[in-house]
Design an enzyme around this catalytic site. Structure first.
Site, PDB file in Angstrom:
ATOM      1  N   ASP A   1       0.136  -7.202 -16.608  1.00 29.41           N
ATOM      2  CA  ASP A   1      -1.293  -6.949 -16.740  1.00 29.41           C
ATOM      3  C   ASP A   1      -1.610  -6.840 -18.222  1.00 29.41           C
ATOM      4  O   ASP A   1      -0.810  -6.312 -19.001  1.00 29.41           O
ATOM      5  CB  ASP A   1      -1.618  -5.626 -16.027  1.00 29.41           C
ATOM      6  CG  ASP A   1      -3.118  -5.415 -15.932  1.00 29.41           C
ATOM      7  OD1 ASP A   1      -3.873  -6.325 -16.316  1.00 29.41           O
ATOM      8  OD2 ASP A   1      -3.516  -4.339 -15.466  1.00 29.41           O
TER       9      ASP A   1
ATOM     10  N   ARG B   1      -7.262   9.285 -18.954  1.00 27.27           N
ATOM     11  CA  ARG B   1      -5.879   9.248 -18.466  1.00 27.27           C
ATOM     12  C   ARG B   1      -5.362  10.672 -18.300  1.00 27.27           C
ATOM     13  O   ARG B   1      -4.627  10.976 -17.369  1.00 27.27           O
ATOM     14  CB  ARG B   1      -4.996   8.449 -19.415  1.00 27.27           C
ATOM     15  CG  ARG B   1      -5.084   6.943 -19.175  1.00 27.27           C
ATOM     16  CD  ARG B   1      -4.258   6.150 -20.141  1.00 27.27           C
ATOM     17  NE  ARG B   1      -2.868   5.930 -19.751  1.00 27.27           N
ATOM     18  CZ  ARG B   1      -2.470   5.033 -18.867  1.00 27.27           C
ATOM     19  NH1 ARG B   1      -3.335   4.316 -18.212  1.00 27.27           N
ATOM     20  NH2 ARG B   1      -1.189   4.879 -18.594  1.00 27.27           N
TER      21      ARG B   1
ATOM     22  N   ASP C   1      -1.840  -9.097 -20.483  1.00 31.20           N
ATOM     23  CA  ASP C   1      -1.173 -10.097 -21.324  1.00 31.20           C
ATOM     24  C   ASP C   1      -0.093  -9.538 -22.236  1.00 31.20           C
ATOM     25  O   ASP C   1      -0.139  -9.728 -23.443  1.00 31.20           O
ATOM     26  CB  ASP C   1      -2.197 -10.830 -22.213  1.00 31.20           C
ATOM     27  CG  ASP C   1      -3.397 -11.265 -21.421  1.00 31.20           C
ATOM     28  OD1 ASP C   1      -3.261 -11.324 -20.180  1.00 31.20           O
ATOM     29  OD2 ASP C   1      -4.439 -11.533 -22.021  1.00 31.20           O
TER      30      ASP C   1
ATOM     31  N   GLU D   1      -4.651   3.907 -12.407  1.00 29.84           N
ATOM     32  CA  GLU D   1      -3.876   3.409 -11.273  1.00 29.84           C
ATOM     33  C   GLU D   1      -2.386   3.319 -11.586  1.00 29.84           C
ATOM     34  O   GLU D   1      -1.559   3.563 -10.727  1.00 29.84           O
ATOM     35  CB  GLU D   1      -4.432   2.077 -10.766  1.00 29.84           C
ATOM     36  CG  GLU D   1      -4.178   0.850 -11.639  1.00 29.84           C
ATOM     37  CD  GLU D   1      -5.138   0.757 -12.824  1.00 29.84           C
ATOM     38  OE1 GLU D   1      -5.960   1.675 -12.995  1.00 29.84           O
ATOM     39  OE2 GLU D   1      -5.065  -0.233 -13.567  1.00 29.84           O
ATOM     40  N   ASP D   2      -2.056   3.016 -12.843  1.00 30.92           N
ATOM     41  CA  ASP D   2      -0.625   2.919 -13.124  1.00 30.92           C
ATOM     42  C   ASP D   2       0.033   4.296 -13.207  1.00 30.92           C
ATOM     43  O   ASP D   2       1.188   4.460 -12.873  1.00 30.92           O
ATOM     44  CB  ASP D   2      -0.341   2.079 -14.376  1.00 30.92           C
ATOM     45  CG  ASP D   2      -0.963   2.661 -15.622  1.00 30.92           C
ATOM     46  OD1 ASP D   2      -1.898   3.463 -15.486  1.00 30.92           O
ATOM     47  OD2 ASP D   2      -0.522   2.297 -16.725  1.00 30.92           O
TER      48      ASP D   2
ATOM     49  N   ARG E   1      -4.527  -4.097  -7.650  1.00 30.26           N
ATOM     50  CA  ARG E   1      -3.279  -4.640  -8.184  1.00 30.26           C
ATOM     51  C   ARG E   1      -2.065  -4.055  -7.494  1.00 30.26           C
ATOM     52  O   ARG E   1      -0.954  -4.510  -7.710  1.00 30.26           O
ATOM     53  CB  ARG E   1      -3.197  -4.428  -9.693  1.00 30.26           C
ATOM     54  CG  ARG E   1      -3.177  -2.999 -10.083  1.00 30.26           C
ATOM     55  CD  ARG E   1      -3.195  -2.917 -11.548  1.00 30.26           C
ATOM     56  NE  ARG E   1      -1.870  -3.051 -12.102  1.00 30.26           N
ATOM     57  CZ  ARG E   1      -1.582  -2.717 -13.334  1.00 30.26           C
ATOM     58  NH1 ARG E   1      -2.528  -2.276 -14.118  1.00 30.26           N
ATOM     59  NH2 ARG E   1      -0.359  -2.828 -13.780  1.00 30.26           N
TER      60      ARG E   1
ATOM     61  N   ARG F   1      10.078   4.853  13.816  1.00 29.21           N
ATOM     62  CA  ARG F   1      11.203   5.124  12.931  1.00 29.21           C
ATOM     63  C   ARG F   1      12.448   5.424  13.752  1.00 29.21           C
ATOM     64  O   ARG F   1      12.380   6.172  14.715  1.00 29.21           O
ATOM     65  CB  ARG F   1      10.890   6.322  12.050  1.00 29.21           C
ATOM     66  CG  ARG F   1       9.663   6.137  11.180  1.00 29.21           C
ATOM     67  CD  ARG F   1       9.201   7.486  10.674  1.00 29.21           C
ATOM     68  NE  ARG F   1       8.068   7.350   9.773  1.00 29.21           N
ATOM     69  CZ  ARG F   1       6.808   7.329  10.177  1.00 29.21           C
ATOM     70  NH1 ARG F   1       6.518   7.422  11.475  1.00 29.21           N
ATOM     71  NH2 ARG F   1       5.824   7.206   9.330  1.00 29.21           N
TER      72      ARG F   1
END
Lengths: 719, 759
Positions: free
Chosen positions: B555, B715, B557, B643-644, B539, B431
């Site tokens: 995701d 969740r 649809d 995960e979201d 994902r 860095r």
């Protein structure tokens, strides 16, 4: 206390006491006398400049041969060796520097002497061209003083740039007999070529006791961090050869090595790289069969091909800078000048000015042991980054390597920054090339904070004489839950504001500020009465905004406290026919400005508007009585780089340009004036800072199929 | 009337005096006044023969550099190894880089031995390392070793002093003379001199030590860490105290100090002098003599009065209400006060000569603190008064950024130490100083992702870059029988019709092979299929196929139209560091159950944007996969539909800002249950029973059956576990939605750029 800073006015512009005509005359006389005095002083301020510039004529015109000779007895004292534990707080006498409003150290230069030993033999060359240039630069700089008693830093005129050109013991004796030597305290020595055969020390071998050393080629073991300064080895080619800056982009070679005196072991490793990667790697060496008269230093050869040096450096993306007997190499300067990214392979080397320069942005440092991996390491660097490194390399050369003057001033500035750390030059100023400084923004409100809702906002209403309408605005605005104070800026000098009893009774404090002059900029003055961060600027005729809309606007501002958050949006467009900017208030799909007739913003921008507005914009606005809102939009966008946030759907606003939409006559001149403002401001700012966006902010459930009574802000967009 | 005249004349006189005062400097230089003409400034002479001067070295000498060829580079390096040891250790002489080559930067902590008590603080340090992504249980893989012996307190008068350390470490087969070891220390030396003495031979080990002095600090080898208290939290940590940016800084005090005054011994010089700057108004500097057992023996004449004043002010109150705080040295160079001031946004004024400031290798303290000199204490008041209000504001904000990025928890302090060491291993992948000192801070910027600032979502404005003008649509395809469903075909068509779409990447996460290329819809943009590893966290894997800054994650649809995509992308370009998306959800604190609740009901606020249809920067894939420790990803892989949330929590933790919701045409049929999974549950390998066969993203209001409610409670669990893991709840609320400028305005649709969004 005298600060270098401009003190902010803590009061509004309003507060000139009204007085009787009788006394006025006294004040006028007084004022004119003071004015005369000011003019006189102003003239004095001017005169000394011409004297200083004329000092060029008064400086001595002498030959170096005429400087006095000093004989050093063989037994004259020798300073202690350099003390490796020295730091600013242990070996440097800060009391000599003192506190001064300019935060500049004073540097004294000893006058030039010729030193001879007992037998009359010269101790060293009197002075080299470079050291003379360096001392001249210091003498011409702001740091210089000719008063030895006021000096904070002393620079001997004894030239120790090249250790090979001097006699160590005698030079040390010469240092010790300087009038203010005092164990070398606060003395600064410049050295570029330290050490000598066979062991090549990485710091000057001349005993120098506590003196600071600005050295080229320090290793991490000899460099006293925070005390010494690491400087470049100056390359005299910098002055001789003019290499114009070459634009970024692919170059013929990927890796180039141009050094002549490489250790065979390094050369073998480089040749192995070349064998592996073919023509993209070019390893040059000295030329063996040059005809007479061609300087060997300006040519390089590969097999039978002859290349011009340093021009050939511009043909390569990366240029290898390997250590030799010494760590510091003059080739680094040539490489930077060519805009070639240096690949520095010199373990333990302290890079020039590493205290302030971020070399990771301009170079690649590879440990000696990883030389075989050099090619793959360099391949992994993204092209965009390489281009920036090339630009950065060139900038480092231009700013800190190109002349002895640049080297001298950077060194003094580093020491100055240590002594006055609170006035130090920032990372960006040291490191950002002008192009980056120009295109980047540094947001003064950079911390992502969501201000607490409880703070509320202060509504500032600018008014002249529309009392009835003003009272309606006050009544409406006072219904907004988060309003914490209402400030009326009374801009009418000919009429007093209504009596206290006539004002609407509201639940929050209401203050009236009277101004001295009917100026639009009074609306943006950072009044002490504004105690909240959020300011709602609102015109005295904006009565159509609902309480929900205003409260929602405040909530949106809390999420974007560094932006202008406003209701009516406007757009600027480039008029291709006229080749200039045009102001647009039609129904557009984009916005780039919000009108400050109804807008939330951070109080900080009031400071910026009042004290930091570039050019003559502020006066221009006051003179034209127009465009203060456009100026504010420019200012905020320029300093943050961000767009405005328009909130809630379009409403009918009573404003001059809105009449067009109302179907009434279009106030053409108004639009022309507004367009003129944009063009004027864009030229003052030197750029078009406004950002165009396609979005506006609505409550999450706006127009959603959901019971209105459950929505936080149901009353939005009603006409 | 007379008085008025007098005043006028007085003013008049005063103005002239002032004029002379200001102008005097010039005046006396002016020859006419001073007659100093003959003594004009004596500059360095312009030598008449200066052009004839010789150069300091002739060009040949500079370029040849007369390599003596006595010592070959290899021999020289070998010779260094024996010379530069102990106090002269550097990475190239005392650290074995080869250990880090095969497995990268892995850190091994010695197993704790029974009967070997360690302090609470050292326990926290060890568990920080064990929680980090660099930890390895296998010493063979390790690049860096951490002892299990508590070396924090090496004051032999202290109760926590561990005896016979030398003997113990010599018994460790891995010790190897201390090579590649890192030793943590907070207190060294003891009364009266408080030297850096540790009481055992550290060999070639690196030191991460508080109160480091510049002379014993081995640059580029040791790490200076801050002194922190026992109570310092393991993770998370409190936010800073700055809640508003006010200019000028409207605080009650300008400069404060409240602390002990040592009557004798080291450090007493500075603390004895502090009372001199006290003015009782905006500068409050209070000392007490009361410390130790026998203070009364040494007490001087000031003590009694000082002690009374001292009691009148509250330390916390001063800290909160002052712009600057004096941080003088104590017996040792560092003090707790330093971190306390930093957190309180009280700009530290350091009076601790020779202190190697914490993490100075990375942090530019000149931006957040005033580094004063103990010798110039009396200049401090005027110096700080002269700092511009804008600069004060910048200082305050920087203290908060640094506190939050590197100091607010033991985790952060330890991880910063590790990252600094890791950066030394490959200088070309490290860095720059800029990265350490700009938001969001060095820990959140992975040089392995890129070393180019323009590749990160954070520096566009600061460096004048702009995010890429195209995006990659990243679709997680789930299909029942290896063929494509209608919704996904429609989705691909809608997305690829966007003028900003650069490519489509399909993540195929079923075990069955994806349909042949002929089965995929024809589109104008290239379509790539990548095979997942069958985990939910896939994902957010940084697939190389994704080549644009912007990722449109799709995701389940969702039905999206081209205009929705176009508009959302134009919004994302204004907020490239945030998640910008369509369906949103919200969290809330449930005081009854004492835990975080989660809701997908329609609310007036939002804090989560579902990544089933959202734009974000591709760097977040790297952060998700590389930055988060493996344990967290395992947690996510184990729970369905977490995960979201983790992605939202991660982005909020990085930016401290809420996500952004944009207009969606109509509500997505979230609870329709049409989202198909691979038949045999191949997408993800959750433990049996933890996962519902069909997992609708349902609103609780519409919950039907246990599958939905289980998913909902998962969740909620997920949210609570993440909050626990991060140590706080990073999610931030937003009350707004961004719509097109003319959205639902009463104007002809022909004028509108996105008319279809209003249907």
């Amino acid at each position: 206390i005298m600060c270098a800073s401009a003190k902010y006015n803590t009061r509004g512009p309003a507060l000139i006491p009204r007085m009787k005509t009788k006394h006025r005359i006294y004040y006028i006389t007084l004022f004119s006398i003071v004015l005369l005095g000011l003019i006189a002083t102003g003239m004095f301020q001017f005169w000394p400049h011409s004297i200083e510039s004329s000092s060029d004529w008064t400086v001595e015109k002498r030959s170096i041969h005429d400087v006095p000779v000093v004989k050093l007895p063989a037994d004259s004292p020798i300073p202690e060796r350099g003390d490796l534990s020295c730091r600013m707080h242990t070996c440097f006498d800060v009391y000599r520097c003192g506190f001064n409003p300019k935060n500049k150290i004073k540097v004294y230069i000893y006058s030039l002497k010729k030193y001879v030993d007992e037998y009359g033999t010269l101790v060293s060359n009197t002075i080299s061209r470079e050291y003379n240039e360096l001392l001249t630069a210091i003498s011409d700089s702001e740091f210089y003083t000719d008063d030895v008693n006021r000096a904070c830093l002393f620079v001997p005129s004894i030239d120790v740039l090249n250790q090979n050109a001097l006699r160590i013991k005698e030079t040390a004796q010469a240092l010790a007999q300087l009038s203010r030597w005092d164990r070398g305290t606060n003395h600064l020595l410049f050295n570029m070529l330290p050490g000598g055969p066979p062991d090549y020390n990485t710091a000057l071998d001349v005993p120098r006791d506590r003196a600071l050393l600005a050295g080229g080629g320090f290793s991490t073991w000899t460099y006293r961090q925070g005390y010494d300064v690491s400087i470049p080895v100056y390359s005299p080619l910098s002055g001789e050869v003019d290499l114009p800056e070459r634009g970024p982009g692919p170059r013929r070679y990927f890796i180039l090595s141009s050094q002549m005196a490489l250790h065979p072991e390094y050369r073998l490793e480089l040749e192995a790289l070349q064998a592996e990667n073919g023509e993209s790697v070019l390893i040059l060496d000295k030329c063996t069969n040059l005809s007479d008269g061609v300087p060997a230093v300006r040519k390089r050869c590969y097999k039978n091909q002859v290349f011009d040096y340093p021009q050939v450096l511009q043909e390569s993306t990366f240029c290898v800078v390997l250590r030799g007997a010494r760590l510091g190499q003059a080739v680094l300067s040539d490489v930077l000048q060519a805009g070639c990214v240096p690949v520095i392979i010199a373990d333990s080397y302290i890079l020039p000015f590493s205290e302030v320069l971020d070399w990771k942005r301009a170079s690649v440092v590879i440990p000696e042991e990883k030389m075989p991996e050099m090619y793959s390491i360099l391949q992994s660097i993204p092209q965009r980054q390489i281009e920036e490194m090339q630009r950065q390399a060139r900038w480092f050369w231009e700013a800190y390597f190109r002349s002895m003057k640049a080297i001298a001033l950077a060194t003094l500035q580093i020491i100055n920054d240590r002594i006055y750390p609170y006035a130090a030059i920032s990372y960006e100023e040291w490191n950002d090339p002008p192009a980056v400084k120009w295109s980047s923004v540094s947001n003064p409100l950079f911390l992502p904070l969501i201000p607490p809702q409880s703070q509320g906002f202060t509504a500032v209403v600018l008014t002249y004489d529309r009392v009835e309408s003003l009272f309606r605005v006050i009544t409406e605005v006072s219904k907004v839950p988060s309003l914490s104070k209402l400030l009326v800026v009374w801009n009418n000098q000919n009429k007093n504001p209504p009596e206290d009893s006539l004002w609407p009774k509201i639940r929050v404090p209401l203050k009236v500020v009277r101004t001295a002059e009917n100026k639009l900029s009074n609306r943006f003055f950072p009044y002490d009465e504004i105690e909240t961060e959020a300011v709602l600027a609102i015109d005295d005729d904006i009565i159509m905004l609902t309480s929900d809309e205003l409260q929602f606007g405040y909530e949106v501002w809390r999420e974007f406290p560094d932006r202008l958050v406003g209701y009516p949006g406007r757009l600027h467009l480039w008029d291709h026919e006229m080749n200039k900017w045009k102001y647009e208030s039609e129904w557009t799909n984009e916005v780039s400005m919000v009108l400050t007739g109804a807008a939330f913003y951070h109080k900080y921008f009031n400071y910026l508007y009042t004290y930091k507005m570039p050019g003559d914009i502020k006066n221009w606005v006051d003179a034209h009585m127009n465009c203060e809102d456009i100026a504010m939009n420019f200012l905020v966008a320029n300093v943050t780089g961000k767009s405005v946030i328009k909130v809630t759907p379009r409403k009918k606003f009573k404003c001059p340009e809105c009449t067009a939409i109302d179907g009434l006559s279009l106030d053409q001149t108004h639009m022309v004036e507004r367009s003129e403002c944009i063009n004027k401001f864009a030229s003052v700012f030197g750029t078009m800072p406004l950002k165009v966006v396609e979005h506006r902010a609505d409550p999450v459930l706006y127009k959603d199929d959901f019971p209105e009574k459950l929505k936080s802000f149901p009353n939005i967009g009603s006409l | 009337m007379q008085t008025r005249k007098k005043y006028i004349f007085l003013t008049f006189l005063a103005s002239w005096l002032l004029l002379f005062f200001f102008g005097g400097d010039q005046l006396h230089r002016f020859a006419f006044f001073s007659g100093r003409k003959a003594e004009a400034r004596r500059n360095w002479p312009r030598w008449t023969d200066r052009t004839l001067l010789k150069s300091f070295a002739d060009p040949e000498e500079l370029q040849r550099d007369e390599d003596p060829s006595l010592l070959s580079p290899r021999e020289r390096r070998a010779a260094w190894l024996s010379v530069y040891r102990g106090s002269r250790c550097r990475m190239e002489t005392c650290f074995d880089f080869s250990r880090c080559e095969r497995h990268g930067f892995k850190v091994f902590t010695y197993p704790q031995e029974r009967g070997q008590p360690i302090s609470e603080t050292y326990g926290k340090i060890l568990s920080s390392i064990e929680r980090s992504r660099y930890h390895t249980p296998n010493p063979e893989e390790a690049c860096l070793f951490i002892l299990s012996i508590d070396t924090l307190d090496r004051d032999h008068l202290s109760g926590q002093y561990v005896r016979n350390v030398d003997e113990k470490i010599r018994g460790f087969p891995l010790w190897n003379g201390g090579r590649n070891h890192l030793i943590f220390n907070l207190y060294s030396g003891t009364w009266p001199s408080y030297t850096g003495e540790l009481g055992f031979d550290i060999g070639q080990a690196m030191l991460a030590k508080a109160s480091f002095d510049t002379q014993s600090f081995r640059p580029g080898f040791d790490v200076s860490i801050p002194l922190f208290s026992k109570e310092h939290p393991q993770r998370g940590g409190d936010r800073g105290w700055l809640h508003q940016d006010s200019v000028p800084p409207k605080k009650k005090y300008l400069l404060v100090f409240k602390g002990k005054r040592y009557l004798t011994g080291i450090g007493s010089g500075t603390r004895n002098a502090l009372h001199h700057i006290h003015n009782g108004k905006d500068i409050v500097s209070l000392t007490t003599c009361k410390h130790g057992k026998d203070w009364e023996k040494h007490k001087d004449t000031r003590c009694d009065k000082d002690n009374v004043d001292y009691e009148r002010f509250d330390y916390q109150e001063l800290l909160h209400n002052s712009t600057f705080c004096i941080v003088p040295r104590g017996r040792r160079l560092g003090s707790f006060r330093f971190l306390e001031a930093l957190q309180a946004a009280c700009i530290p004024v350091l009076l601790s000569d020779g202190w190697e400031l914490p993490f100075a290798e990375a942090i530019d303290w000149g931006r957040a603190a005033v580094v004063g000199s103990e010798r110039l204490l009396l200049q401090i008041p005027s110096a700080v008064r002269c700092i511009h209000p804008e600069r004060v504001l910048a200082f305050q904000q920087q203290t908060q950024f640094l506190w939050d990025a590197y100091f607010s928890s033991v985790d952060k302090i330890v991880h910063t130490t590790l990252e600094i060491i890791k950066d030394r291993l490959s200088p070309h992948r490290s860095r720059s100083r800029f990265l350490w000192n700009a938001l969001p801070g060095g820990l959140l910027v992975l040089p392995d992702f890129s070393t180019h600032l323009g590749d990160f979502p954070f520096y566009y404005l600061q460096h004048g870059y702009s995010p890429s003008k195209k995006f990659t649509a990243f679709i997680r395809a789930v299909s029942q029988a290896g063929s494509l469903s209608q919704p996904i075909l429609r989705l691909i068509q809608a997305v690829s019709a966007s003028q900003y779409c650069a490519q489509i990447v399909v993540l195929w996460s079923c075990e069955k092979p994806p349909p042949l290329s002929g089965k995929w819809p024809q589109s104008a943009v290239p379509l790539t299929i990548v095979q997942g590893r069958g985990k939910l966290s896939d994902r957010f894997f940084p697939f190389e196929a994704i080549q644009t800054d912007a990722v449109l994650s799709l995701d389940g649809d969702p039905s999206l139209s081209t205009s929705e995509v176009d508009f959302a992308f134009s919004v994302w370009r204004s907020f490239p560091e945030r998640i910008v998306g369509f369906p949103t959800q919200s969290h809330f604190w449930d005081p009854e159950q004492g835990r975080w609740g989660y809701t997908s009901k329609w609310t007036n606020e939002l804090s989560i944007v579902l990544t089933a249809a959202a734009f974000y920067h591709r760097y977040y894939h790297s952060l998700f996969t590389e930055y988060l420790p493996a344990g967290l990803r395992e947690l996510v892989d184990g729970l369905a539909a977490c995960e979201d949330i983790l992605m939202n929590v991660l982005v909020a933790a990085v930016t401290k800002l809420p996500p952004i919701k944009v207009t969606q045409r109509k509500q997505h049929k979230e609870a329709a249950g049409q989202q198909a999974e691979c038949r045999d549950g191949a997408a993800g390998t959750p433990p049996p029973g933890q996962r519902s066969p069909s997992a609708p993203r349902s609103a609780p209001a519409q919950l039907k059956g246990t599958a939905g409610s289980r998913r909902f409670s998962q969740r909620q669990d997920c949210l609570n576990q993440l909050a626990d893991w991060f140590g706080y709840m990073p999610l931030v609320f937003s009350q707004l939605r961004l719509d097109p400028v003319l959205f639902k305005d009463q104007v002809s649709v022909l004028r509108k750029k996105y008319p279809s969004l209003e249907k």
